[in-house]
Scaffold this motif. Structure first.
Motif, short mmCIF file in Angstrom:
data_model
loop_
_atom_site.label_atom_id
_atom_site.label_comp_id
_atom_site.label_asym_id
_atom_site.label_seq_id
_atom_site.Cartn_x
_atom_site.Cartn_y
_atom_site.Cartn_z
N PRO A 1 -0.57 16.35 104.15
CA PRO A 1 0.02 17.62 103.70
C PRO A 1 1.00 17.44 102.56
CG PRO A 1 1.14 16.85 105.66
CD PRO A 1 0.02 15.88 105.42
N VAL A 2 1.13 18.47 101.75
CA VAL A 2 2.18 18.59 100.74
C VAL A 2 2.75 20.00 100.86
CG1 VAL A 2 1.14 16.95 99.12
CG2 VAL A 2 0.57 19.38 98.94
N VAL A 3 3.99 20.14 100.47
CA VAL A 3 4.61 21.46 100.46
C VAL A 3 4.68 21.94 99.01
CG1 VAL A 3 6.93 20.45 100.46
CG2 VAL A 3 6.63 22.85 101.08
N VAL A 4 4.25 23.16 98.78
CA VAL A 4 4.19 23.72 97.43
C VAL A 4 5.39 24.64 97.22
CG1 VAL A 4 2.83 25.05 95.79
CG2 VAL A 4 1.68 23.62 97.50
N CYS A 5 6.16 24.33 96.17
CA CYS A 5 7.35 25.11 95.84
C CYS A 5 7.18 25.76 94.47
CB CYS A 5 8.60 24.23 95.79
SG CYS A 5 8.84 23.13 97.19
N ALA A 6 7.63 26.99 94.34
CA ALA A 6 7.73 27.62 93.03
C ALA A 6 8.93 27.05 92.30
CB ALA A 6 7.87 29.13 93.18
N ILE A 7 8.82 26.92 90.98
CA ILE A 7 9.91 26.39 90.16
C ILE A 7 10.43 27.50 89.25
CG2 ILE A 7 10.63 24.65 88.49
CD1 ILE A 7 8.13 23.06 89.22
N ALA A 8 11.74 27.67 89.23
CA ALA A 8 12.37 28.59 88.29
C ALA A 8 13.29 27.77 87.38
CB ALA A 8 13.16 29.66 89.02
N PHE A 9 13.11 27.91 86.08
CA PHE A 9 13.88 27.16 85.08
C PHE A 9 14.98 28.04 84.51
CE2 PHE A 9 14.30 26.33 80.45
CZ PHE A 9 14.88 25.07 80.50
N ARG A 10 16.23 27.53 84.56
CA ARG A 10 17.35 28.30 84.00
C ARG A 10 18.19 27.37 83.13
NH1 ARG A 10 22.81 30.34 85.31
NH2 ARG A 10 22.98 28.85 87.01
N PRO A 11 18.10 27.51 81.81
CA PRO A 11 18.91 26.68 80.93
C PRO A 11 20.37 27.12 80.96
CG PRO A 11 17.71 28.28 79.63
CD PRO A 11 17.25 28.45 81.06
N ILE A 12 21.28 26.17 80.90
CA ILE A 12 22.71 26.46 80.93
C ILE A 12 23.34 26.24 79.56
CG2 ILE A 12 24.91 25.94 82.04
CD1 ILE A 12 22.81 27.13 83.92
N SER A 13 23.10 25.08 78.97
CA SER A 13 23.68 24.75 77.67
C SER A 13 22.88 23.60 77.04
CB SER A 13 25.15 24.34 77.82
OG SER A 13 25.28 23.21 78.66
N GLY A 14 23.19 23.33 75.76
CA GLY A 14 22.50 22.26 75.06
C GLY A 14 21.13 22.65 74.55
N TYR A 15 20.83 23.94 74.51
CA TYR A 15 19.52 24.39 74.05
C TYR A 15 19.68 25.45 72.98
CZ TYR A 15 20.21 28.65 76.82
OH TYR A 15 20.70 29.83 77.33
N VAL A 16 18.59 25.72 72.26
CA VAL A 16 18.58 26.75 71.22
C VAL A 16 17.87 27.97 71.79
CG1 VAL A 16 17.81 27.35 68.89
CG2 VAL A 16 18.54 25.01 69.40
N PRO A 17 18.59 29.07 72.02
CA PRO A 17 18.02 30.23 72.72
C PRO A 17 16.78 30.82 72.07
CG PRO A 17 20.41 30.42 72.57
CD PRO A 17 20.02 29.26 71.71
N ASP A 18 16.67 30.74 70.74
CA ASP A 18 15.57 31.40 70.06
C ASP A 18 14.28 30.57 70.04
OD1 ASP A 18 17.02 33.66 69.51
OD2 ASP A 18 17.70 32.97 67.55
#
Length: 279
Positions: free
Chosen positions: A202-219
């Motif tokens: 068995p494996v457990v399947v999880c949904a992933i949600a990505f939330r950037p905080i800093s160090g990235y270019v928003p556009d």
């Protein structure tokens, strides 16, 4: 397991018992994993990699390497390595160092991170990148209470029940990769059964949600795309002898088809070390 794109960084405890032998003997559960992966986009293989993890009573290490294959290698060849080391403190991962090197046809880049108690002590990128005015600054507060990307992919499940279950998906990893600070939140979706060399179960399947905080270019389109995604998944499988789960499979929708990283070999072994105590 390496790379600049956030989905490439995705790239997610020890049991104890006692018995009496010439006084008392403590038994510490430990485990090792030797895994091989293939990456594909829209069903076309684009890369291969390996991942080796060693979890002991008081420390752990993980290392990964990979490179592009097939048509992608011909048009944009690249490879990468990454490694993380740390201590086990009260059954939790406490990373100490992380290194990642990404090499392409045009250049090579190495990221190094030193951590103490979940805080960034030192970090460097060689060669030093050119400043990006639109990049959201990483503040000192963003360097506290974090782990490196490799450690962030190791999921320890507490308690005594089967670790391959919904509890494994009730977590959020706060990650700093040397350039960007972001959160990966997991939510339970379902259970599956998989088969690969070295593991059937068995494996457990999880949904992933990505939330950037800093160090990235928003556009940047890739950032906007990942933030909006609601169909990213990670399939977690256990390392024998531990309560630690790691990615067996990762699914990330892209504009040209599903990007998949999946284990073709997942060989884990439990090791038990006994330490005699005299009375």
């Amino acid at each position: 397991m390496g790379g600049r794109s956030p989905w490439r960084r995705i790239g997610l405890g020890l049991g104890c018992a006692g018995m009496l032998v010439l006084g008392s003997t403590s038994i510490h559960a430990q485990g090792k994993l030797d895994a091989r992966y293939e990456a594909s986009v829209a069903g076309i293989q684009v890369g291969k990699g390996s991942w080796v993890i060693d979890i002991a009573e008081d420390q752990y290490s993980a290392s990964a390497s990979g490179g592009s294959t097939g048509l992608l290698k011909a048009v944009a060849g690249g490879s990468g390595t990454s490694a993380s080391q740390g201590r086990m403190v009260n059954g939790q991962f406490a990373p100490v160092s992380y290194t990642a090197t990404i090499t392409s046809d045009k250049k090579s880049e190495t990221i190094r991170i030193q951590l103490v108690g979940g805080n960034i002590k030192d970090t460097s990128i060689e060669p030093e990148p050119e400043p990006t005015p639109d990049r959201i600054p990483v503040t000192d507060a963003h360097r506290h209470g974090v782990v490196d990307p490799m450690t962030g992919s190791l999921v320890r499940v507490g308690g005594t029940a089967d670790p391959v279950g919904p509890e494994a998906c009730k977590s959020t990893a706060s990650i700093f990769d040397g350039r960007m600070r972001y959160d990966l939140r997991l939510d339970y979706k379902r259970l599956e059964t998989v088969t690969a060399k070295g593991y059937q179960g068995p494996v457990v399947v999880c949904a992933i949600a990505f939330r950037p905080i800093s160090g990235y270019v928003p556009d940047r389109p890739a950032i906007k795309y990942l933030i909006a995604q609601r169909n990213m998944e990670v399939w977690l499988a256990p390392i024998a002898g531990t309560r630690v789960l790691v990615p067996y499979k990762v699914l990330v929708p892209t504009p040209i088809g599903m990007a998949t990283l999946e284990a073709t070999q997942f060989v884990s072994t439990a090791a038990v070390r006994t330490t005699a105590k005299t009375q």
